[in-house]
Design an enzyme around this catalytic site. Structure first.
Site, mmCIF file in Angstrom:
data_model
loop_
_atom_site.group_PDB
_atom_site.id
_atom_site.type_symbol
_atom_site.label_atom_id
_atom_site.label_comp_id
_atom_site.label_asym_id
_atom_site.label_seq_id
_atom_site.Cartn_x
_atom_site.Cartn_y
_atom_site.Cartn_z
ATOM 1 N N GLU A 179 0.829 -1.213 0.000
ATOM 2 C CA GLU A 179 0.000 0.000 0.000
ATOM 3 C C GLU A 179 0.860 1.259 0.000
ATOM 4 O O GLU A 179 0.488 2.269 -0.597
ATOM 5 C CB GLU A 179 -0.909 0.030 1.231
ATOM 6 C CG GLU A 179 -1.981 -1.019 1.251
ATOM 7 C CD GLU A 179 -2.827 -0.906 2.495
ATOM 8 O OE1 GLU A 179 -3.943 -0.367 2.380
ATOM 9 O OE2 GLU A 179 -2.370 -1.346 3.571
ATOM 10 N N TYR A 226 -9.872 29.006 3.733
ATOM 11 C CA TYR A 226 -10.019 27.571 3.473
ATOM 12 C C TYR A 226 -9.129 27.091 2.340
ATOM 13 O O TYR A 226 -8.893 25.896 2.216
ATOM 14 C CB TYR A 226 -11.476 27.163 3.281
ATOM 15 C CG TYR A 226 -12.257 27.910 2.233
ATOM 16 C CD1 TYR A 226 -12.156 27.593 0.899
ATOM 17 C CD2 TYR A 226 -13.133 28.927 2.611
ATOM 18 C CE1 TYR A 226 -12.893 28.264 -0.059
ATOM 19 C CE2 TYR A 226 -13.879 29.598 1.662
ATOM 20 C CZ TYR A 226 -13.752 29.262 0.331
ATOM 21 O OH TYR A 226 -14.478 29.933 -0.611
ATOM 22 N N LYS A 274 -10.333 5.657 3.148
ATOM 23 C CA LYS A 274 -9.562 4.904 2.153
ATOM 24 C C LYS A 274 -10.578 4.224 1.245
ATOM 25 O O LYS A 274 -11.416 3.449 1.697
ATOM 26 C CB LYS A 274 -8.660 3.866 2.818
ATOM 27 C CG LYS A 274 -7.813 3.075 1.818
ATOM 28 C CD LYS A 274 -7.027 1.957 2.482
ATOM 29 C CE LYS A 274 -5.934 2.535 3.352
ATOM 30 N NZ LYS A 274 -5.020 1.457 3.836
#
Length: 120
Positions: free
Chosen positions: A21, A53, A98
């Site tokens: 990964e 932001y 994920k």
């Protein structure tokens, strides 16, 4: 007080417990909610009085580029970096997802969410 929400930020990053990964990478989604006093910015209409932001996004992007084994570590680093840059934050929540995690079965995503108040 008001909320600033950055929703659905997408990144390709290299987080995970498996070595593969951290080599191959995966798709991630990040949501950030910030609670802060917006009264001055609401009156002045001046970016200098607001929590920017765009800079929040840049911090998230920078932290997502640092490899980690655990999503909890990623979210914690994002929160720490946001509080370091913006001391006016009263409360911060970060959700890291994920997409299609390698768990041996079909799953859309796995997510963790960390929340911290300024007083903690």
């Amino acid at each position: 007080m008001g909320l600033i929400q950055l929703e659905g930020m997408e990144f390709y990053a290299f987080h995970g417990c498996f070595k593969e990964e951290r080599i191959v990478g995966n798709h991630f989604m990040v949501n950030v909610t910030l609670e802060t006093d917006m009264s001055t910015a609401a009156k002045t209409d001046n970016i200098e009085d607001a929590l920017n932001y765009q800079k929040v996004y840049e911090i998230v992007k920078s932290e997502m580029a640092v490899k980690s084994k655990l999503l909890e570590n990623v979210a914690n680093r994002i929160i720490n970096a946001l509080y370091d840059k913006f001391p006016a934050i009263e409360k911060c929540s970060v959700k890291v997802s994920k997409i299609n995690p390698p768990i041996g079965g079909k799953m859309e995503k796995v997510s963790i969410c960390l929340t911290r108040c300024a007083k903690n």
